[in-house]
Scaffold this motif. Structure first.
Motif, PDB file in Angstrom:
ATOM      1  N   GLY A 195       0.804  -1.221   0.000  1.00 25.07           N
ATOM      2  CA  GLY A 195       0.000   0.000   0.000  1.00 25.07           C
ATOM      3  C   GLY A 195       0.832   1.264   0.000  1.00 25.07           C
ATOM      4  O   GLY A 195       0.886   1.957   0.995  1.00 25.07           O
ATOM      5  N   GLY A 196       1.516   1.556  -1.074  1.00 29.95           N
ATOM      6  CA  GLY A 196       2.256   2.810  -1.187  1.00 29.95           C
ATOM      7  C   GLY A 196       3.407   2.896  -0.201  1.00 29.95           C
ATOM      8  O   GLY A 196       4.271   2.031  -0.164  1.00 29.95           O
ATOM      9  N   VAL A 197       3.393   3.938   0.632  1.00 28.24           N
ATOM     10  CA  VAL A 197       4.493   4.171   1.564  1.00 28.24           C
ATOM     11  C   VAL A 197       4.403   3.295   2.807  1.00 28.24           C
ATOM     12  O   VAL A 197       5.351   3.204   3.570  1.00 28.24           O
ATOM     13  CB  VAL A 197       4.565   5.651   1.995  1.00 28.24           C
ATOM     14  N   PHE A 198       3.241   2.671   3.012  1.00 30.24           N
ATOM     15  CA  PHE A 198       3.056   1.835   4.189  1.00 30.24           C
ATOM     16  C   PHE A 198       3.657   0.457   3.967  1.00 30.24           C
ATOM     17  O   PHE A 198       3.784  -0.010   2.842  1.00 30.24           O
ATOM     18  CB  PHE A 198       1.568   1.701   4.528  1.00 30.24           C
ATOM     19  N   SER A 199       4.003  -0.196   5.049  1.00 30.67           N
ATOM     20  CA  SER A 199       4.536  -1.557   4.944  1.00 30.67           C
ATOM     21  C   SER A 199       3.422  -2.490   4.497  1.00 30.67           C
ATOM     22  O   SER A 199       2.244  -2.182   4.647  1.00 30.67           O
ATOM     23  CB  SER A 199       5.113  -2.009   6.280  1.00 30.67           C
ATOM     24  N   PRO A 200       3.769  -3.630   3.941  1.00 29.47           N
ATOM     25  CA  PRO A 200       2.734  -4.550   3.466  1.00 29.47           C
ATOM     26  C   PRO A 200       1.833  -5.032   4.606  1.00 29.47           C
ATOM     27  O   PRO A 200       2.249  -5.096   5.762  1.00 29.47           O
ATOM     28  CB  PRO A 200       3.509  -5.717   2.869  1.00 29.47           C
TER      29      PRO A 200
END
Length: 95
Positions: free
Chosen positions: A44-49
């Protein structure tokens, strides 16, 4: 000259230590033997999986840090996880 002993497989003991067992021994707390099945992985973009995992018949939506703790033997109750309902993922799209 001194002879060195090759510590190959024939010299290993029958006691096998896993990372989970070692962590439990160092933490002085017996960890649960549980199987953690990773069902999905979402980026999800800059967030961790994020991972949907199955532990003891319940689904959980967790990040990498929580997944590592589950794999080390901590139970969902220890981590105060709420079960994940996969049917809720698309409930807001049904109108």
């Amino acid at each position: 000259m001194e002879n060195t002993v090759n510590a190959g497989p024939k010299f290993r003991t029958t006691y096998h230590t896993t990372g989970r067992d070692l962590a439990a021994a160092l933490g002085m707390k017996v960890r649960a033997r549980q199987e953690v099945h990773v069902l999905t992985k979402r980026h999800g973009g800059v967030f961790s999986p994020r991972f949907i995992v199955l532990v003891d018949g319940q689904y959980y939506d967790v990040g990498r840090a929580i997944l590592d703790k589950l794999e080390m033997g901590q139970t969902p109750e220890d981590l105060e996880l709420e079960p994940h309902n996969p049917d809720d993922d698309y409930s807001d799209l049904e109108s």
